[in-house]
Design an enzyme around this catalytic site. Structure first.
Site, short mmCIF file in Angstrom:
data_model
loop_
_atom_site.label_atom_id
_atom_site.label_comp_id
_atom_site.label_asym_id
_atom_site.label_seq_id
_atom_site.Cartn_x
_atom_site.Cartn_y
_atom_site.Cartn_z
N ILE A 56 24.28 31.23 -13.63
CA ILE A 56 24.73 29.84 -13.73
C ILE A 56 23.48 29.00 -14.04
O ILE A 56 22.36 29.41 -13.75
CB ILE A 56 25.45 29.32 -12.46
CG1 ILE A 56 24.52 29.29 -11.24
CG2 ILE A 56 26.69 30.13 -12.17
CD1 ILE A 56 25.16 28.64 -10.01
N ASP A 57 23.70 27.85 -14.66
CA ASP A 57 22.59 27.02 -15.09
C ASP A 57 21.69 26.62 -13.92
O ASP A 57 22.16 26.46 -12.79
CB ASP A 57 23.10 25.72 -15.74
CG ASP A 57 23.95 25.97 -16.97
OD1 ASP A 57 23.91 27.11 -17.50
OD2 ASP A 57 24.64 25.03 -17.41
N LYS A 58 20.44 26.42 -14.21
CA LYS A 58 19.48 25.97 -13.20
C LYS A 58 19.96 24.70 -12.51
O LYS A 58 19.86 24.56 -11.28
CB LYS A 58 18.11 25.74 -13.85
CG LYS A 58 17.05 25.24 -12.87
CD LYS A 58 15.73 24.96 -13.57
CE LYS A 58 15.75 23.60 -14.25
NZ LYS A 58 14.41 23.19 -14.73
N ARG A 157 29.58 22.60 -20.29
CA ARG A 157 28.95 21.35 -20.73
C ARG A 157 29.19 21.11 -22.22
O ARG A 157 29.47 19.97 -22.64
CB ARG A 157 27.46 21.42 -20.42
CG ARG A 157 27.18 21.53 -18.94
CD ARG A 157 25.83 22.13 -18.60
NE ARG A 157 24.73 21.22 -18.91
CZ ARG A 157 23.46 21.52 -18.68
NH1 ARG A 157 23.12 22.69 -18.15
NH2 ARG A 157 22.50 20.63 -18.97
#
Length: 250
Positions: A56-58, A157
């Site tokens: 998952i994104d930072k 996103r």
């Protein structure tokens, strides 16, 4: 649940670890952020060697699964590859979607521009599908649920941006970097403008729930991650002011 400053242990056994991480923490090595804090290295101090099975994104908070051995890593990785894992994210977006439910089916190409963003590319991109659900409007914002059926980088996103909406404080895909402030949504606010701290000033995206089969027993498991303090405070304010609550949605 055990707690660490950067993560909470949701579940662990001899085969898997399920953690909920804070925003701003990488889950594995990244070629662009070589010196950034990493969840896997921190958690390995508690659990020993961990094996990544998804990302998952930072800047996203919430659920991440690690395998504790190679057999579990193989099983879980195959489940992700074969779309057997169900993922649910909650996000706060700017603006008011006019849809209640929306499916976005647009091929995505990671690292597609100079800013290393994922882009919609109908010729070279990989098939990508996300289902969205609107919980409701809250002043200038809206609560949205996202269920990505594929696992492309920044998929939620980009698919939201392609529909004309951006997540609050998204540094890559949103032109608007305005945080959520109580003074701007509450009519009778009597605080100090100079001292006010934003309710949310980071990417308002949370990996809320995940379902998968246990790599050894094959039992179907579902886990949820409580909202971090900033999103929980926002949820309570939005529920009180606008009657919209993603955790108590009909």
């Amino acid at each position: 649940m055990q707690k660490n400053n950067n993560y909470t242990v949701i579940y662990s056994d001899e085969d898997i670890v399920v953690l909920s991480k804070k925003s701003g923490l990488l889950i594995a090595a990244d070629r662009y952020d070589l010196d950034q804090p990493r969840l896997d290295l921190e958690a390995e101090e508690e659990f020993g060697r961990l094996y990544a099975v998804h990302r998952i994104d930072k800047d996203t908070s919430g659920l991440i699964i690690y395998a504790r051995n190679l057999e579990s890593q193989k099983s879980l990785s195959m489940q992700f590859e074969n779309r057997k894992v169900e993922k649910t994210y909650h996000a706060i977006v700017y603006g008011h979607p006019m849809w209640t439910d929306l499916s976005v089916d647009l091929p995505l190409l990671p690292d597609g521009d100079a800013r290393h963003r994922t882009v919609v590319d109908k010729r070279n991109g990989k098939a990508s599908l996300t289902d969205f659900h609107l919980f409701g409007h809250c002043g200038p914002f809206s609560w949205v649920e996202a269920k990505p059926k594929t696992g492309r980088t920044h998929q939620i996103r980009v698919h939201l941006a392609s529909s004309g909406f951006s997540i609050v404080c998204d540094p890559l895909y949103g032109g608007n970097q305005k945080p959520i402030r109580l003074s701007e949504i509450k009519k009778k606010w009597h605080g100090d403008d100079e001292e006010e701290r934003p309710l949310v000033s980071r990417l308002a995206l949370h990996a809320y729930a995940i379902s998968f089969n246990h790599p050894k027993t094959d039992e179907r498991l579902t886990f949820t991650a409580p909202y971090p303090k900033d999103m929980e405070a926002t949820r309570k304010q939005f529920a009180k002011l606008f009657g919209v609550d993603p955790l108590n949605s009909k």
